[in-house]
Motif scaffolding. Structure first.
Motif, PDB file in Angstrom:
ATOM      1  N   GLN A  87       0.829  -1.208   0.000  1.00 46.23           N
ATOM      2  CA  GLN A  87       0.000   0.000   0.000  1.00 46.23           C
ATOM      3  C   GLN A  87       0.861   1.255   0.000  1.00 46.23           C
ATOM      4  N   ALA A  88       1.976   1.205   0.704  1.00 50.88           N
ATOM      5  CA  ALA A  88       2.835   2.378   0.831  1.00 50.88           C
ATOM      6  C   ALA A  88       3.824   2.536  -0.317  1.00 50.88           C
ATOM      7  N   LYS A  89       4.305   1.407  -0.894  1.00 49.93           N
ATOM      8  CA  LYS A  89       5.457   1.486  -1.791  1.00 49.93           C
ATOM      9  C   LYS A  89       5.209   1.082  -3.239  1.00 49.93           C
ATOM     10  N   ALA A  90       4.143   0.346  -3.525  1.00 47.93           N
ATOM     11  CA  ALA A  90       3.927  -0.126  -4.895  1.00 47.93           C
ATOM     12  C   ALA A  90       3.709   1.055  -5.838  1.00 47.93           C
ATOM     13  N   THR A  91       4.226   0.936  -7.050  1.00 51.34           N
ATOM     14  CA  THR A  91       3.987   1.981  -8.053  1.00 51.34           C
ATOM     15  C   THR A  91       2.713   1.681  -8.845  1.00 51.34           C
ATOM     16  N   SER A  92       2.303   0.423  -8.836  1.00 53.37           N
ATOM     17  CA  SER A  92       1.110  -0.003  -9.557  1.00 53.37           C
ATOM     18  C   SER A  92      -0.137   0.165  -8.676  1.00 53.37           C
ATOM     19  N   ALA A  93      -1.152   0.823  -9.225  1.00 54.00           N
ATOM     20  CA  ALA A  93      -2.408   0.986  -8.485  1.00 54.00           C
ATOM     21  C   ALA A  93      -3.026  -0.377  -8.174  1.00 54.00           C
ATOM     22  N   GLY A  94      -2.871  -1.313  -9.103  1.00 47.79           N
ATOM     23  CA  GLY A  94      -3.414  -2.650  -8.891  1.00 47.79           C
ATOM     24  C   GLY A  94      -2.766  -3.354  -7.713  1.00 47.79           C
ATOM     25  N   LEU A  95      -1.434  -3.218  -7.590  1.00 47.04           N
ATOM     26  CA  LEU A  95      -0.732  -3.854  -6.479  1.00 47.04           C
ATOM     27  C   LEU A  95      -1.044  -3.154  -5.151  1.00 47.04           C
ATOM     28  N   LYS A  96      -1.228  -1.834  -5.189  1.00 49.11           N
ATOM     29  CA  LYS A  96      -1.629  -1.119  -3.975  1.00 49.11           C
ATOM     30  C   LYS A  96      -2.980  -1.645  -3.487  1.00 49.11           C
ATOM     31  N   ALA A  97      -3.914  -1.798  -4.419  1.00 46.16           N
ATOM     32  CA  ALA A  97      -5.239  -2.299  -4.061  1.00 46.16           C
ATOM     33  C   ALA A  97      -5.163  -3.745  -3.573  1.00 46.16           C
ATOM     34  N   THR A 145      12.599  -0.505  -4.059  1.00 44.72           N
ATOM     35  CA  THR A 145      11.906   0.746  -4.394  1.00 44.72           C
ATOM     36  C   THR A 145      11.427   0.707  -5.838  1.00 44.72           C
ATOM     37  N   GLY A 146      10.474   1.567  -6.139  1.00 50.33           N
ATOM     38  CA  GLY A 146       9.993   1.723  -7.510  1.00 50.33           C
ATOM     39  C   GLY A 146       9.439   0.436  -8.090  1.00 50.33           C
ATOM     40  N   THR A 147       9.693   0.228  -9.381  1.00 56.50           N
ATOM     41  CA  THR A 147       9.155  -0.965 -10.047  1.00 56.50           C
ATOM     42  C   THR A 147       9.819  -2.240  -9.541  1.00 56.50           C
ATOM     43  N   ALA A 148      11.026  -2.113  -8.968  1.00 56.44           N
ATOM     44  CA  ALA A 148      11.677  -3.292  -8.379  1.00 56.44           C
ATOM     45  C   ALA A 148      10.851  -3.824  -7.210  1.00 56.44           C
ATOM     46  N   PHE A 149      10.220  -2.909  -6.477  1.00 61.12           N
ATOM     47  CA  PHE A 149       9.337  -3.350  -5.387  1.00 61.12           C
ATOM     48  C   PHE A 149       8.164  -4.128  -5.973  1.00 61.12           C
ATOM     49  N   ASP A 150       7.557  -3.598  -7.021  1.00 56.43           N
ATOM     50  CA  ASP A 150       6.401  -4.265  -7.624  1.00 56.43           C
ATOM     51  C   ASP A 150       6.757  -5.689  -8.055  1.00 56.43           C
ATOM     52  N   THR A 151       7.912  -5.840  -8.719  1.00 58.48           N
ATOM     53  CA  THR A 151       8.356  -7.147  -9.194  1.00 58.48           C
ATOM     54  C   THR A 151       8.571  -8.106  -8.032  1.00 58.48           C
ATOM     55  N   GLU A 152       9.234  -7.608  -6.994  1.00 62.18           N
ATOM     56  CA  GLU A 152       9.521  -8.432  -5.815  1.00 62.18           C
ATOM     57  C   GLU A 152       8.230  -8.847  -5.105  1.00 62.18           C
ATOM     58  N   TYR A 153       7.334  -7.895  -4.913  1.00 62.68           N
ATOM     59  CA  TYR A 153       6.088  -8.186  -4.192  1.00 62.68           C
ATOM     60  C   TYR A 153       5.258  -9.219  -4.953  1.00 62.68           C
ATOM     61  N   LYS A 154       5.126  -9.031  -6.253  1.00 60.86           N
ATOM     62  CA  LYS A 154       4.321  -9.975  -7.034  1.00 60.86           C
ATOM     63  C   LYS A 154       4.921 -11.378  -6.984  1.00 60.86           C
ATOM     64  N   ALA A 155       6.228 -11.478  -7.153  1.00 65.34           N
ATOM     65  CA  ALA A 155       6.874 -12.793  -7.125  1.00 65.34           C
ATOM     66  C   ALA A 155       6.671 -13.476  -5.774  1.00 65.34           C
ATOM     67  N   GLN A 156       6.825 -12.716  -4.702  1.00 64.68           N
ATOM     68  CA  GLN A 156       6.613 -13.282  -3.368  1.00 64.68           C
ATOM     69  C   GLN A 156       5.177 -13.742  -3.184  1.00 64.68           C
ATOM     70  N   ASP A 196      -5.402 -16.299  -8.025  1.00 64.68           N
ATOM     71  CA  ASP A 196      -5.797 -15.936  -9.394  1.00 64.68           C
ATOM     72  C   ASP A 196      -5.549 -14.453  -9.662  1.00 64.68           C
ATOM     73  N   ALA A 197      -5.868 -13.613  -8.679  1.00 65.56           N
ATOM     74  CA  ALA A 197      -5.723 -12.172  -8.863  1.00 65.56           C
ATOM     75  C   ALA A 197      -4.272 -11.766  -9.057  1.00 65.56           C
ATOM     76  N   ILE A 198      -3.370 -12.284  -8.224  1.00 69.11           N
ATOM     77  CA  ILE A 198      -1.964 -11.863  -8.342  1.00 69.11           C
ATOM     78  C   ILE A 198      -1.327 -12.430  -9.590  1.00 69.11           C
ATOM     79  N   ARG A 199      -1.696 -13.636  -9.988  1.00 63.10           N
ATOM     80  CA  ARG A 199      -1.128 -14.208 -11.221  1.00 63.10           C
ATOM     81  C   ARG A 199      -1.616 -13.451 -12.453  1.00 63.10           C
ATOM     82  N   GLY A 200      -2.778 -12.816 -12.335  1.00 66.31           N
ATOM     83  CA  GLY A 200      -3.334 -12.074 -13.461  1.00 66.31           C
ATOM     84  C   GLY A 200      -2.797 -10.654 -13.609  1.00 66.31           C
ATOM     85  N   MET A 201      -1.966 -10.216 -12.672  1.00 65.64           N
ATOM     86  CA  MET A 201      -1.460  -8.833 -12.719  1.00 65.64           C
ATOM     87  C   MET A 201      -0.166  -8.744 -13.534  1.00 65.64           C
TER      88      MET A 201
END
Length: 201
Positions: A87-97, A145-156, A196-201
């Protein structure tokens, strides 16, 4: 590697998951994924692992009620902490949600787990402690930070939801505490939806 070794290796991370109770102060994880390419490969490997002998061993292993409660409690605690970071660090609105959904859903899951564990005879108290792996994951998210956070969060999240699904499906089929088996059956739908939701992002 023998089937027994695979079983032990498959169960260790699940048992390690163990113990949240809503503690979100524990920091978290470096999964060693350095590039988007390696992250993608790791996600594919995680999926393959869940479908091969090791994944089946993890799902089929008989956990005690206490083991299962600890596993889910730690998983919930990790999801809540990681969700707050998203919620605090993702750059993607979808990942924040998605992070916000993880906080809400896993807080509710923890409450339901405690209620189900309390119905056991004797009552079970989930032990609230993150595994070393979960702590390392949270540390990796804190450092990214940045998009690296998004990549890391999704993979985890892909890996975490695959593990959680294996745990609840296995316990729902073979668990030794009926109230926790009922919880596992209910939790499976929530976890599958998140997967399903995270794999679809």
């Amino acid at each position: 590697m023998t089937n027994k070794q695979l079983l032990i290796l498959g169960i260790a991370p699940l048992l390690a998951l163990g113990a949240c109770g809503g503690n979100t102060d524990s920091p978290g994880v470096d999964n060693g994924m350095e590039t988007s390419m390696s992250t993608g490969n790791a996600m594919a490997d995680d999926r393959a692992m869940m479908n091969d002998g090791a994944g089946n061993a993890m799902a089929a292993a008989a956990m005690t009620g206490q083991d299962f409660a600890d596993t889910v409690a730690a998983s919930d605690a990790y999801e809540i902490a990681a969700g707050k970071l998203a919620q605090a660090k993702a750059t993607s609105a979808g990942l924040k949600a998605f992070g916000a959904e993880m906080v809400a859903a896993h807080t509710q899951s923890t409450d339901k787990l405690k209620a189900a564990a309390g119905k056991a005879s004797p009552a079970i108290t989930p032990a609230p402690a993150l595994t070393a792996e979960q702590q390392a994951h949270l540390q990796a998210l804190q450092a990214a930070t940045g998009t690296a956070f998004d990549t890391e969060y999704k993979a985890q999240q892909v890996a975490a939801h695959a593990q959680a699904l294996a745990a609840v499906r296995g316990y729902a089929a073979r668990g030794d505490v009926e109230s926790l088996r009922a919880f596992a059956r209910e939790a499976e739908g929530m976890i599958a939806k998140h997967d399903d939701a995270i794999r679809g992002m």
